[in-house]
Design an enzyme around this catalytic site. Structure first.
Site: not given
Length: 167
Positions: A38-42
């Site tokens: 659940k990360c912007g980098f996912t």
């Protein structure tokens, strides 16, 4: 593991809590990544999977990506190991190994991550992982060859990986 001298000296746990001896990757080039669902980098899961497939197409099993879920940065991987595995496969078609969730920093940091940070400190010599999707490249000799920040796109690592494969 104070006596550890290479990547192959470690045995982190898989999603079931069973040890995975990294010696099984001896002689391979390994890209180690701390992941989060659940990360912007996912979306980098897609780039990691493409990189994995593209290099395996030409080099077979001589290259592997190992994902290590981590919930230490903004609680961005709160799910169980099974939920994380399912998320990676359903949303990004991940076929590379994703091991059990662990800590990369702090008192409970996994020994593998402590060793990698010591071997290849970050900017200004910092021995911490700054965020999700930091990447460490392990050469065929089991030594850390490179380290990249979360902002580094997986596809930009292809040349470094191919260079290690050619050694």
């Amino acid at each position: 593991m104070a006596s550890a001298t290479s990547f192959y000296d470690f045995a982190p746990k898989d999603k079931k809590g069973e040890e995975v001896p990294l010696s099984k990757y001896k002689g391979k080039v390994v890209l180690v990544v701390n992941t989060a669902s659940k990360c912007g980098f996912t979306p980098q899961f897609a780039g990691l999977e493409k990189l994995y497939k593209d290099i395996q197409e030409k080099h077979g099993d001589d290259f592997v990506v190992l994902g290590f879920p981590c919930n230490q940065f903004g609680s961005q991987d709160p799910g169980s190991n099974d939920e994380i595995q399912s998320f990676c496969q359903v949303n990004y078609g991940v076929t590379f190994p994703v091991l059990g969730k662990l800590d990369v920093n702090g008192a409970n940091a996994d020994p593998l991550w402590e060793w990698m940070k010591k071997e290849k400190p970050g900017i200004m010599g910092l021995k911490v992982v700054k965020w999700n999707f930091e990447k460490f490249l392990i050469g065929k000799d089991g030594q850390v060859k490179g380290r990249w920040a979360s902002t580094t796109k997986p596809e930009s690592l292809q040349a470094a990986i191919l260079d290690e494969l050619s050694k």
